[in-house]
Design an enzyme around this catalytic site. Structure first.
Site, PDB file in Angstrom:
ATOM      1  N   ARG A  78      13.364  97.361  47.518  1.00  0.00           N
ATOM      2  CA  ARG A  78      14.736  97.626  47.976  1.00  0.00           C
ATOM      3  C   ARG A  78      14.762  98.343  49.325  1.00  0.00           C
ATOM      4  O   ARG A  78      15.668  99.101  49.628  1.00  0.00           O
ATOM      5  CB  ARG A  78      15.531  98.439  46.945  1.00  0.00           C
ATOM      6  CG  ARG A  78      15.514  97.896  45.543  1.00  0.00           C
ATOM      7  CD  ARG A  78      16.045  96.476  45.473  1.00  0.00           C
ATOM      8  NE  ARG A  78      17.402  96.371  46.001  1.00  0.00           N
ATOM      9  CZ  ARG A  78      17.996  95.231  46.336  1.00  0.00           C
ATOM     10  NH1 ARG A  78      17.336  94.096  46.241  1.00  0.00           N
ATOM     11  NH2 ARG A  78      19.231  95.232  46.810  1.00  0.00           N
ATOM     12  N   THR A  82      12.246  91.908  51.433  1.00  0.00           N
ATOM     13  CA  THR A  82      12.629  90.508  51.245  1.00  0.00           C
ATOM     14  C   THR A  82      13.342  89.966  52.475  1.00  0.00           C
ATOM     15  O   THR A  82      13.118  88.828  52.892  1.00  0.00           O
ATOM     16  CB  THR A  82      13.506  90.332  49.993  1.00  0.00           C
ATOM     17  OG1 THR A  82      12.807  90.838  48.852  1.00  0.00           O
ATOM     18  CG2 THR A  82      13.838  88.868  49.762  1.00  0.00           C
ATOM     19  N   GLU A  99       7.162  86.856  46.134  1.00  0.00           N
ATOM     20  CA  GLU A  99       6.195  87.865  45.703  1.00  0.00           C
ATOM     21  C   GLU A  99       5.213  87.226  44.721  1.00  0.00           C
ATOM     22  O   GLU A  99       5.609  86.516  43.804  1.00  0.00           O
ATOM     23  CB  GLU A  99       6.910  89.036  45.015  1.00  0.00           C
ATOM     24  CG  GLU A  99       7.783  89.854  45.940  1.00  0.00           C
ATOM     25  CD  GLU A  99       8.476  91.010  45.223  1.00  0.00           C
ATOM     26  OE1 GLU A  99       8.045  91.350  44.104  1.00  0.00           O
ATOM     27  OE2 GLU A  99       9.434  91.560  45.788  1.00  0.00           O
ATOM     28  N   ARG A 195      20.984  98.181  40.870  1.00  0.00           N
ATOM     29  CA  ARG A 195      20.548  96.800  40.625  1.00  0.00           C
ATOM     30  C   ARG A 195      19.506  96.719  39.506  1.00  0.00           C
ATOM     31  O   ARG A 195      18.968  95.646  39.238  1.00  0.00           O
ATOM     32  CB  ARG A 195      20.022  96.182  41.917  1.00  0.00           C
ATOM     33  CG  ARG A 195      21.108  96.027  42.980  1.00  0.00           C
ATOM     34  CD  ARG A 195      20.592  95.309  44.210  1.00  0.00           C
ATOM     35  NE  ARG A 195      20.314  93.906  43.955  1.00  0.00           N
ATOM     36  CZ  ARG A 195      21.203  92.924  44.022  1.00  0.00           C
ATOM     37  NH1 ARG A 195      22.469  93.204  44.326  1.00  0.00           N
ATOM     38  NH2 ARG A 195      20.860  91.672  43.798  1.00  0.00           N
ATOM     39  N   ASP A 284      19.699  86.853  45.857  1.00  0.00           N
ATOM     40  CA  ASP A 284      21.110  86.532  46.102  1.00  0.00           C
ATOM     41  C   ASP A 284      21.599  87.102  47.427  1.00  0.00           C
ATOM     42  O   ASP A 284      22.496  86.539  48.072  1.00  0.00           O
ATOM     43  CB  ASP A 284      21.982  87.051  44.947  1.00  0.00           C
ATOM     44  CG  ASP A 284      21.882  88.567  44.781  1.00  0.00           C
ATOM     45  OD1 ASP A 284      20.795  89.119  45.034  1.00  0.00           O
ATOM     46  OD2 ASP A 284      22.891  89.188  44.408  1.00  0.00           O
ATOM     47  N   GLN A 285      21.014  88.213  47.865  1.00  0.00           N
ATOM     48  CA  GLN A 285      21.462  88.852  49.097  1.00  0.00           C
ATOM     49  C   GLN A 285      20.930  88.165  50.347  1.00  0.00           C
ATOM     50  O   GLN A 285      21.643  88.033  51.333  1.00  0.00           O
ATOM     51  CB  GLN A 285      21.048  90.329  49.098  1.00  0.00           C
ATOM     52  CG  GLN A 285      21.777  91.141  48.031  1.00  0.00           C
ATOM     53  CD  GLN A 285      21.271  92.567  47.973  1.00  0.00           C
ATOM     54  OE1 GLN A 285      20.074  92.805  47.776  1.00  0.00           O
ATOM     55  NE2 GLN A 285      22.161  93.516  48.136  1.00  0.00           N
TER      56      GLN A 285
END
Length: 357
Positions: A78, A82, A99, A195, A284-285
């Site tokens: 986080r 990504t 990953e 999350r 999704d982000q």
């Protein structure tokens, strides 16, 4: 053998001189046979053994070995790892992929073996030396990175906690480079908790526990990044990557010695060519364009008792340049390019909501 046969056939009446001569010939023949065999054996032992992982291999037209310029992207989960790897994946010459999960686990297993002196002795006695283990791990990591995705001139791995082993990875892959993603620990903590990101050893229902362990993990990676030097490990702030993507991606590609490509600024347009995992929380982000909401979503969410203790329980905040006393920091002004993408995305979302209504 002829000399020995003749010797057996001789009578005891033969002269002493002849006997001695034949005995000498027999002895010389035995020693000659022995030294010839010994020399052949020594030559065989001295022939160097070619190490398999040093031999270039080939898959889908791409040659690979441990000397190739691998890229490792990592940091705390986080923290933008990504997003960073997706931007790299959008580049036509780079492939990172999802990953692997297995690479940091294998590295952790190796570390546990060598923490125990008893285990080191047992391994050595079994002939499983450090060199043997290094060869095996090098080959394993190389095969996973090369074969878990499509071929490309430059290959990278994104497993966040892989960077806990920066120094070891640099030892076995001497031409690799590391991108160490850094983000405000309060934002990272809030994201992990909201999350529900599962991390071994973390209580993801406790802000205090998560940010304390965030600080410890970041310190481990930070110290190793410093030790290998800035020509090998680059620290990249998530906030700068989001606010100033062109400036940051150009800086990153210069560090990697790869030509910059504009596609990195529009990763969302290249999703058909980018492998994403349905089980990764960030998937999704990263399908969306760059957006600014994540920079401030943690504001007002950190419990007061944790706020009071931040300087003590998370000293890496201050070391990384985040003031633990300022609970509403400004990370900078976004580029016009980012503002335009944000406005466009917001307009599209509004249209979709209206159409759906």
């Amino acid at each position: 053998m002829v000399a020995y046969f003749l010797f057996q056939r001789m009578t005891w009446r033969s002269s002493t001189l002849v006997k001695l001569t034949l005995i000498l010939l027999w002895t010389v023949s035995l020693y000659g046979t022995y030294f010839y065999a010994a020399e052949k054996s020594m030559l065989k032992e001295e022939t160097p053994v070619q190490r398999y992982v040093n031999e270039p291999k080939k898959v889908n037209g791409i040659h690979y070995d441990r000397f190739m310029p691998l890229i490792f992207v990592g940091g705390m989960p986080r923290s933008g790892t990504t997003l960073m790897r997706t931007m790299l994946d959008a580049h036509p010459q780079v492939r990172c992929g999802q990953e692997t999960r297995v690479i940091p686990r294998v590295l952790g297993l190796r570390a546990s073996w060598f923490k125990s002196s008893k285990e080191r002795v047992r391994l050595k006695e079994a002939g499983v030396t450090e060199d043997v283990i290094n060869e095996a791990i090098t080959q394993f990591i190389l095969e996973v990175i090369v074969k878990h995705g499509k071929p490309a001139p430059y290959l990278c791995n994104k497993d966040p906690f892989t960077l806990k082993s920066i120094e070891y990875l640099f030892k076995i892959f001497p031409n690799c480079r590391f991108i160490f993603m850094i983000r405000d620990g309060r934002a990272t903590t809030h994201s992990i908790i909201t999350r529900k990101v599962t991390i071994s050893g973390f209580n993801v229902e406790s802000y205090r526990d998560v940010i304390t362990k965030w600080s410890n993990a970041m310190d481990t990676m930070y110290q190793q990044c410093i030790r290998v030097g800035d020509s090998v490990c680059m620290m990249v702030r998530y906030e700068n990557l989001v606010l100033h993507p062109m400036q940051e991606t150009k800086r990153i590609m210069k560090f990697l010695d790869i030509s910059w490509d504009e596609s990195m600024l529009n990763h969302e347009k290249h999703m058909l060519n980018i492998s994403l995992s349905s089980v990764e929380r960030s998937t999704d982000q990263v399908r969306k364009p760059l957006y600014l909401d994540a920079l401030t979503s943690w504001f007002g969410k950190i419990p007061l008792d944790v706020q009071r203790d931040l300087a003590r329980i998370a000293p890496m905040l201050d070391k990384l340049g985040y003031d633990p006393r300022n609970m509403r920091p400004s990370y900078g002004t976004p580029d016009e390019f980012v503002l335009n993408k944000t406005r466009l995305s917001n307009n599209e979302n509004a249209l979709q909501e209206n159409f759906g209504a």
